[in-house]
Structures are given as structure tokens and as C-alpha cells.
Write an enzyme that holds these catalytic residues in place. Sequence first.
Site, short mmCIF file in Angstrom:
data_model
loop_
_atom_site.label_atom_id
_atom_site.label_comp_id
_atom_site.label_asym_id
_atom_site.label_seq_id
_atom_site.Cartn_x
_atom_site.Cartn_y
_atom_site.Cartn_z
CB ILE A 188 55.83 -73.34 -26.91
CG1 ILE A 188 56.00 -74.85 -26.78
CG2 ILE A 188 56.84 -72.65 -26.03
CD1 ILE A 188 55.61 -75.67 -27.94
CB ALA A 189 50.65 -75.57 -27.78
NE ARG A 190 48.13 -71.38 -32.91
CZ ARG A 190 49.39 -71.30 -33.32
NH1 ARG A 190 50.39 -71.23 -32.45
NH2 ARG A 190 49.68 -71.26 -34.60
CD GLU A 249 48.90 -65.25 -29.07
OE1 GLU A 249 48.78 -66.32 -28.45
OE2 GLU A 249 49.51 -65.14 -30.13
CG HIS A 297 52.79 -66.35 -30.73
ND1 HIS A 297 51.49 -66.70 -30.94
CD2 HIS A 297 53.51 -67.28 -31.41
CE1 HIS A 297 51.42 -67.78 -31.70
NE2 HIS A 297 52.64 -68.16 -32.00
NE ARG A 325 56.96 -82.63 -39.02
CZ ARG A 325 55.65 -82.61 -39.28
NH1 ARG A 325 54.81 -82.01 -38.46
NH2 ARG A 325 55.18 -83.19 -40.36
CB ILE A 326 57.00 -78.87 -31.59
CG1 ILE A 326 56.99 -78.15 -32.95
CG2 ILE A 326 57.43 -77.90 -30.48
CD1 ILE A 326 55.96 -77.02 -33.06
CB SER A 372 48.84 -93.27 -31.12
OG SER A 372 49.43 -92.20 -31.81
C1 8YV Z 1 54.16 -68.66 -36.00
C2 8YV Z 1 53.28 -70.66 -34.77
O1 8YV Z 1 55.14 -67.72 -35.99
O2 8YV Z 1 53.84 -71.84 -36.76
C3 8YV Z 1 53.02 -71.63 -35.88
O3 8YV Z 1 51.95 -72.26 -35.83
O4 8YV Z 1 52.69 -70.71 -33.76
C4 8YV Z 1 54.30 -69.58 -34.85
O5 8YV Z 1 55.55 -70.17 -34.80
C5 8YV Z 1 52.85 -67.95 -36.03
O6 8YV Z 1 51.89 -68.52 -35.27
C6 8YV Z 1 52.38 -67.91 -37.45
O7 8YV Z 1 51.74 -69.11 -37.78
#
Ligand code: 8YV
Length: 312
Positions: A230-232, A261, A279, A152-153, A175
Site C-alpha cells: 500500500i506504499a509506493r 502506475e 490506488h 504511522r501507517i 530504528s
Molecule cells: C493519496 C497516497 O491519495 O497520501 C498518499 O501519499 O498515497 C494516497 O493516499 C495519493 O497518493 C495522493 O497523494
Amino acid sequence: MTRPLPERVQAAARAMFDLTVRPITTPMTEAEMRASLSDFDGVVPTLGDLYTPAIFAAVPDQRCRLLANFGVGYNHIDVSAAREAGITVTNTPGAVTDATADVALTLMLMSARRAGEGERLLRAGKWEGWHPTQLLGLHLGGKTVGIVGMGRIGQAIARRCHFGFGMSVAYHSRSPKDLDFPARRLETLEALAAAVDVLVLAVPGGAETHHLINAEVLAAMQPHAHLVNIARGNVVEEAALIHALQSGQIAGAGLDVYEFEPAVPEALIAMENVVLLPHIGTAALEVREDMGLMSVANLKAFFAGETPPNLV
Ligand code: 8YV
């Protein structure tokens, strides 16, 4: 609720449940994690609340039946250990998509156009006035963006790049995807890294994507290219990223998340060509309200005996 959520969300939860809100903003301690399982029927946890197998094992006769995570990412919850303990997990997809994609574009533009560097220069009183060759960055129009993870993102980012900036879109995902915009799928991450001007990470966190972006992938990138995450944080091997930036293997990076983090390496802070955000992917009141209301909807459905809408 393991953190204070927006008032609208608390009110919605209070209307249906006997609500306890943990009044502090830091992740729960291990003792609090155990208490969350033993003392509550449902919990709304979030980023940093580490539900490890050991936590579930420490509370064998837990009262908790649902972890209604606030956020789409749930890599802080060991879902199979939760399942074994008889606990259901839900999350908040959809609510976060556009806001997170917007921050990806913010980072792309800031990194490519040297916005952070320019602002620091001005605030330091060092701007001596405009001239034609000052702070020249990378123009995004017509360039190629590479999206790692076309969920989605990833798709929301790609759409912004294609329709908004006239960029070509390439991607790598497990995939092939049926997409409503033109995009080229590359078979390997290295091939994608080599082909693009900006590489954007939009995969879920977790064991499968830990250090997906390592020294080899970074070495495949072009020297004028930028990396955006913007992921992890731990999708990127941070030490390898620091090396790639310091040695000029890549031109810059825009980061919203970090491997350890909230610790951010001094080496990243010291570099002008790195944009560092704390974040803020979903940091807008209406978005956090939508996320919270989604968690409450999951709680409501679950405790009404229905299948919650956002089952993990
Ligand atoms: C959140 C995010 O604000 O939704 C997520 O997974 O990374 C952020 O947008 C935060 O991590 C709380 O889950």
C-alpha cells in the site's frame, strides 16, 4: 490546485486565496509544471506531478514559494532541489493513516481468502455451489504479519492485525520503535520475510526504498505467504514479484500501487492469486477532504508568515 479537489477544500482555499483549479485529473505536463512555478505563489500538487531538479532549474526566478502537497507521500517532489530553489514543501500526514491501513487489511483479507478469485468465478457464472474444499485460503487469525516500515501507517496496520485478528506482529525498520502493542523487530528484511505469513509494505517511496523488495527478499518468503503493498509501487521490483508469483515462491499478492502506475503488467492481471486495486488507499470523501484541508492549513500558515504545521 493541480487537480480538482473536493468542493469543501476548494471553498476553504477560495476563502483565503485567489484560487485556480486545473480542471483535469491527469498529472501535469512539463510545461504545466514550469508554469506552476512561474505563475503561482503556492501550489497544491499531488501524486504524479514530477517536480524534478530539471523543472526547478528551468524556472530560475520562480514566483512559487510553497508546494503544499496533497498526500503524505512526496516522492514525486525532489525536496532538496525545491529547498535550493527557496521553495518550502509540506504534506498531509495523519489524515491518510487509518484509511490507508484499512486498505492494507482489505488486501490482506482479499489475498489470503481468495476473495477476488471467488468474485470473478461467481460473476463468470462458474459457481456450481458450495462444497467443503472449495476456494480454501489462508486463515489470518493467529498468523504472523511482517510490517516493513513501522511509521504511522505501519503501526495502524499492526494494531488492526494484533487487536482485530490476534496476529503476531514482526517488523523491520531503520530504528527500534516504542510501540503500544507487542511486536518483534527483526534486524534484516530477509529475516522478516522468512518469518511471516503476510509481508506488508508501509515505507515511504523514494530513492532509499526503490526496489527494497527484490528477488532475494521474495525468495526468503515462505511459499504460503502473501505480499501486500500500500506504499509506493517502485518499493517492489515488479518483474521479480511476477517471477515469484509465477514460480510459486509466494502464494499471492495484494497491490494498491504499481511500479509504472497506472500501467499494470498483463502478467499480474492474468494471475488469479493477485488482488489489484487502483490506488484507493485514501479514496473516501471525508479523508480526501481532511487531506485537502490540511494542505490549505499549510498554505494559510505559510503565507501568514508562520511555520506550516506539516513541514517536510
Ligand atoms: C493519496 C497516497 O491519495 O497520501 C498518499 O501519499 O498515497 C494516497 O493516499 C495519493 O497518493 C495522493 O497523494
